[in-house]
Design an enzyme around this catalytic site. Sequence first.
Site, PDB file in Angstrom:
ATOM      1  N   GLU A   1      58.537  43.149  66.304  1.00  0.00           N
ATOM      2  CA  GLU A   1      57.681  42.887  65.151  1.00  0.00           C
ATOM      3  C   GLU A   1      58.407  42.086  64.075  1.00  0.00           C
ATOM      4  O   GLU A   1      57.851  41.172  63.470  1.00  0.00           O
ATOM      5  CB  GLU A   1      57.163  44.199  64.553  1.00  0.00           C
TER       6      GLU A   1
ATOM      7  N   SER B   1      48.790  43.928  45.448  1.00  0.00           N
ATOM      8  CA  SER B   1      47.672  43.695  46.360  1.00  0.00           C
ATOM      9  C   SER B   1      47.014  45.014  46.748  1.00  0.00           C
ATOM     10  O   SER B   1      45.780  45.117  46.790  1.00  0.00           O
ATOM     11  CB  SER B   1      48.166  42.966  47.607  1.00  0.00           C
TER      12      SER B   1
ATOM     13  N   ARG C   1      66.003  45.980  59.801  1.00  0.00           N
ATOM     14  CA  ARG C   1      66.154  45.333  58.496  1.00  0.00           C
ATOM     15  C   ARG C   1      66.929  46.238  57.550  1.00  0.00           C
ATOM     16  O   ARG C   1      66.635  47.416  57.401  1.00  0.00           O
ATOM     17  CB  ARG C   1      64.785  45.009  57.885  1.00  0.00           C
TER      18      ARG C   1
ATOM     19  N   ARG D   1      57.751  38.066  62.753  1.00  0.00           N
ATOM     20  CA  ARG D   1      57.563  37.698  61.342  1.00  0.00           C
ATOM     21  C   ARG D   1      58.750  36.926  60.786  1.00  0.00           C
ATOM     22  O   ARG D   1      58.729  36.506  59.636  1.00  0.00           O
ATOM     23  CB  ARG D   1      57.343  38.962  60.498  1.00  0.00           C
TER      24      ARG D   1
ATOM     25  N   GLY E   1      55.759  49.327  59.166  1.00  0.00           N
ATOM     26  CA  GLY E   1      55.135  49.346  57.845  1.00  0.00           C
ATOM     27  C   GLY E   1      56.022  49.839  56.724  1.00  0.00           C
ATOM     28  O   GLY E   1      55.523  50.400  55.752  1.00  0.00           O
ATOM     29  N   GLU E   2      57.345  49.616  56.818  1.00  0.00           N
ATOM     30  CA  GLU E   2      58.222  50.155  55.770  1.00  0.00           C
ATOM     31  C   GLU E   2      57.966  49.497  54.419  1.00  0.00           C
ATOM     32  O   GLU E   2      58.012  50.159  53.385  1.00  0.00           O
ATOM     33  CB  GLU E   2      59.696  50.006  56.162  1.00  0.00           C
TER      34      GLU E   2
ATOM     35  N   GLY F   1      43.425  47.984  47.967  1.00  0.00           N
ATOM     36  CA  GLY F   1      43.687  49.114  48.841  1.00  0.00           C
ATOM     37  C   GLY F   1      44.560  48.706  50.017  1.00  0.00           C
ATOM     38  O   GLY F   1      44.856  47.525  50.221  1.00  0.00           O
TER      39      GLY F   1
END
Length: 293
Positions: free
Chosen positions: A120, A62, A48, A124, A86-87, A67
Amino acid sequence: MARQALGKGFGALIQQQESGAASAGVADEKRVIMAKVSEIKPSPFQPRRRFRQEQIDELASSIRESGLVQPLVVRRVGGKYELIAGERRLRAVASLGESEVKVVVMEASDQEVAEIALIENLQREDLTPLEEAEQYRLLQTKFHMKQEVIAKHVGKSRAVVANMVRLLDLVPEVRDMLENGEVTVGHAKVLLQMKNADDQVLVARRIVLRGLTVRQTEQMVRSMLNPEPPAQPAPAPEPPKGYEKVCRQLSKTLGTAVNISLKGKKGGVIEIPYTGEAELTRILEIFGVTARS
């Protein structure tokens, strides 16, 4: 690491490594640690290129309220941590000014990281067509993976992978149009038939300007690549053979070449050329016509 884990993304990979850790007597909770945000660098294999800021802001809100529910997934590289997944979460945590974040540390090779990142994002539906194509090309060129193998790992056909990679052959302006959503992948596949860069851009601009469908684009490209030959004028009908004798007699009488040509089914033209005013006067006098007013 078993190859079959890759097709399921890092979830399967983590589960596999946790199973190995448990069998060695290592507690699962020790796998989640706190790492300094400043020591985590983005993955060089992240397909990406664009991250929507509003999504980062929503995620940050959020995290502020509840947390970080899902830790980042990282690997150790050169004494620091490199992201595997998890970027967006990392960006959101950084925007909140947090100095530390929960991570899961795992072992993975460059090729495994590249495959996991692609899978991944595909699951998504986060990638643009060109980002997806570039990741396929990376797996081909850097890790020498065949398209058949890539297709199996991502759950797509080899033809789909091949067609996506071909999108990278579009000229830059058309690639920008595809990236911005002005033309679709369907349009782009048709445009690839245009090997001339200027023609490819011309048709792409017409797609945007006229709102052409893929079918209409196919028709336009087909007409440009295989234009209809120009209609040839019908040959002039040949005068009857007897006219040749008449032409010779007139030429002899008038002292200049005379031609008779047919026009239509019944009509025609008698052509008597002349080279100057003197000759015109002479020919007219033969017909008993004077050029003087």
